[in-house]
Scaffold this active site. Structure first.
Site, short mmCIF file in Angstrom:
data_model
loop_
_atom_site.label_atom_id
_atom_site.label_comp_id
_atom_site.label_asym_id
_atom_site.label_seq_id
_atom_site.Cartn_x
_atom_site.Cartn_y
_atom_site.Cartn_z
N ASP A 304 0.82 -1.22 0.00
CA ASP A 304 0.00 0.00 0.00
C ASP A 304 0.85 1.27 0.00
O ASP A 304 0.31 2.38 -0.06
CB ASP A 304 -0.92 0.01 1.22
CG ASP A 304 -1.98 -1.09 1.13
OD1 ASP A 304 -2.31 -1.50 0.00
OD2 ASP A 304 -2.47 -1.53 2.19
N ARG A 382 -5.15 6.80 -1.01
CA ARG A 382 -3.68 6.88 -0.90
C ARG A 382 -3.08 7.76 -1.99
O ARG A 382 -2.02 8.34 -1.80
CB ARG A 382 -3.07 5.48 -0.89
CG ARG A 382 -3.54 4.66 0.30
CD ARG A 382 -2.65 3.48 0.62
NE ARG A 382 -3.38 2.50 1.43
CZ ARG A 382 -3.59 2.61 2.75
NH1 ARG A 382 -3.12 3.63 3.43
NH2 ARG A 382 -4.26 1.68 3.40
C1 S3P Z 1 -5.13 -5.94 3.12
C2 S3P Z 1 -4.37 -6.60 2.17
C3 S3P Z 1 -3.81 -5.94 0.98
C4 S3P Z 1 -3.80 -4.42 1.13
C5 S3P Z 1 -5.09 -3.89 1.68
C6 S3P Z 1 -5.40 -4.50 3.04
C7 S3P Z 1 -5.67 -6.72 4.26
O1 S3P Z 1 -4.60 -6.28 -0.14
O2 S3P Z 1 -3.53 -3.81 -0.12
O3 S3P Z 1 -5.03 -2.49 1.83
O4 S3P Z 1 -6.13 -6.09 5.24
O5 S3P Z 1 -5.63 -7.95 4.21
P1 S3P Z 1 -4.32 -7.62 -1.01
O6 S3P Z 1 -4.68 -8.78 -0.19
O7 S3P Z 1 -5.22 -7.46 -2.20
O8 S3P Z 1 -2.87 -7.54 -1.36
#
Ligand code: S3P
Length: 422
Positions: A304, A382
């Protein structure tokens, strides 16, 4: 720093599945997490705000979720959607998921696939998108699922479905992603084991049907929110900033490692543990940064943080090269194209490739800014926050078209940043 978004979602969901009262402090009161709170209420849990970041949850027990009377409105939140799809997949209820324009473009096939294998019936909009309807299976079938994409949300969806599934649900994770679900499931008393082989592949096994015990949870500060202030302090001449309460789980701390390798002065003070997670205060000093080539292997631990890393790279000396970032194209916006356009409009030199950005830094010179060309944020919190930081270190300032999405993850961002600028 405000509470960690990922941990806040999980704290509400697991509390809602434990029988009895859980108490949560430091909960992030951003729109994404409030969407999860509303969904848990709609499925029978008692979820109450007792004060600033203080919440009390009376859970219904694993297997006890009730049929929601209306569609679940997920707003902008991919985490709410994918994790709740997992939870509901093994309950005998049917739920409809809807979301905003950004969320309705994001791929849900990655969770539809394993949850269908477990027995859930899912009818999605074309392309595996929202709105979708999910009919849970009872009993669901335990599966062994090897993650085809490095995604903590997919991993968590399968594990949460496993809670009410008799037998062992197994997730194999070739590339480690954030492990908050595993830590918290254990904390709530679930039988969960993690084996790591010589190649680093993690095998996570969860035994269902699980019984969860209510907990007292303190949510640590969000490193993904701290990231904007870390980079702002590194870039703005004369800065010295102490950022309190920053979660430093190694599966989330990639940005700090990369910024240090670029020459950033980031010191950890008062290391401690909060809610089963490593936490410290960070002392950040203005530092001249050097461009680097970023190893794609570190991407999951800073997934992120690329929008704000791109801002740091735009002010560094020399080239920063990123690759292996296909996942950034399916976040709240296509973060490669959107950040390329936003930074280019602000005077940075950026080249977009299929799976990354190459940025030639200004060597510490302020960016031109884009006061006359509003940055398009495409409902991406973001992007809005990253470009606010870019504006801080630009000559003419940056104007973003829509700051409202910032409230999904960091409602106090603007006042905190404004308070630091003299
Ligand atoms: C998250 C996992 C990530 C991240 C998101 C939050 C989570 O996504 O980008 O902001 O809380 O499990 P992805 O699982 O798609 O990588």
């Amino acid at each position: 720093m405000p509470g960690d978004k990922s941990i806040s979602h999980r704290a509400l969901m697991l509390s809602a599945l434990a029988v009895g009262e859980s108490r949560i402090s430091g909960l992030l009161e951003g729109e994404d997490v409030l969407a999860t709170a509303a969904a848990m209420r709609a499925m029978g849990a008692q979820v109450e705000r007792a004060g600033d970041g203080e919440w009390r949850v009376h859970g219904v027990g694993v297997g006890g979720l009730l049929q929601p009377a209306q569609a679940l409105d997920m707003g902008n939140s991919g985490t709410s959607t994918r994790l709740l799809m997992g939870l509901i997949a093994s309950h005998p209820i049917t739920a409809t998921f809807v979301g905003d324009a950004s969320l309705s473009k994001r791929p849900m096939g990655r969770v539809i696939e394993p949850l269908s294998q477990m027995g859930a019936e899912i009818t999605a909009s074309p392309g595996g998108r929202l709105p979708l309807m999910l009919r849970g299976a009872s009993p669901a079938v335990p599966i062994t699922y090897r993650l085809p994409v490095a995604s903590a949300q997919v991993k968590s969806a399968v594990l949460l479905a496993g809670l009410n599934t008799p037998g062992i649900t197994t997730v194999i994770e070739p590339v480690p992603t954030r492990d908050h679900s595993e830590r918290m499931l254990r904390g709530f008393g679930a039988e969960l084991t993690v084996d790591v082989d010589a190649a680093g592949t993690r095998t996570i096994r969860l035994r269902g049907e699980a019984e969860l015990r209510p907990q007292v949870i303190e949510v640590p500060g969000d490193p993904s929110s701290a990231a904007f202030f870390i980079v702002a302090a590194l870039l703005a001449p004369g800065s010295e900033l102490v950022i309190e309460n920053v979660g430093l789980n190694p599966t989330r701390a990639g940005l700090i490692e990369v910024l240090r390798a670029m020459g950033g002065s980031i010191e950890e003070l008062n290391p401690r543990e909060v809610g089963g997670e490593p936490v410290a205060d960070l002392r950040v000093l203005h530092s001249p940064l050097k461009g680097i080539e970023i190893d794609p292997a570190i991407a999951p631990s800073m997934i992120d943080e690329f929008p704000i890393l791109f801002v740091a790279a735009a002010m560094a000396e020399g080239h920063t090269v990123t690759s292996g970032l296909d996942e950034l194209r399916v976040k709240e916006s296509d973060r490669l194209t959107v950040m390329n356009e936003a930074l280019t409009a602000a005077g940075a030199r950026v080249t977009e490739t299929e799976d990354g950005l190459i940025i030639e830094g200004s060597g510490g010179e302020p960016l031109r800014g884009s006061a006359n060309a509003r940055t398009k944020t495409h409902l991406d919190h973001r992007v809005a926050m990253s470009m606010a930081v870019a504006g801080l270190v630009s000559r003419d300032g940056v104007e973003v078209d829509d700051t409202r999405p910032i409230a999904t993850s960091f409602p106090d961002f603007e006042s905190l940043l404004g308070g630091l600028v003299q």
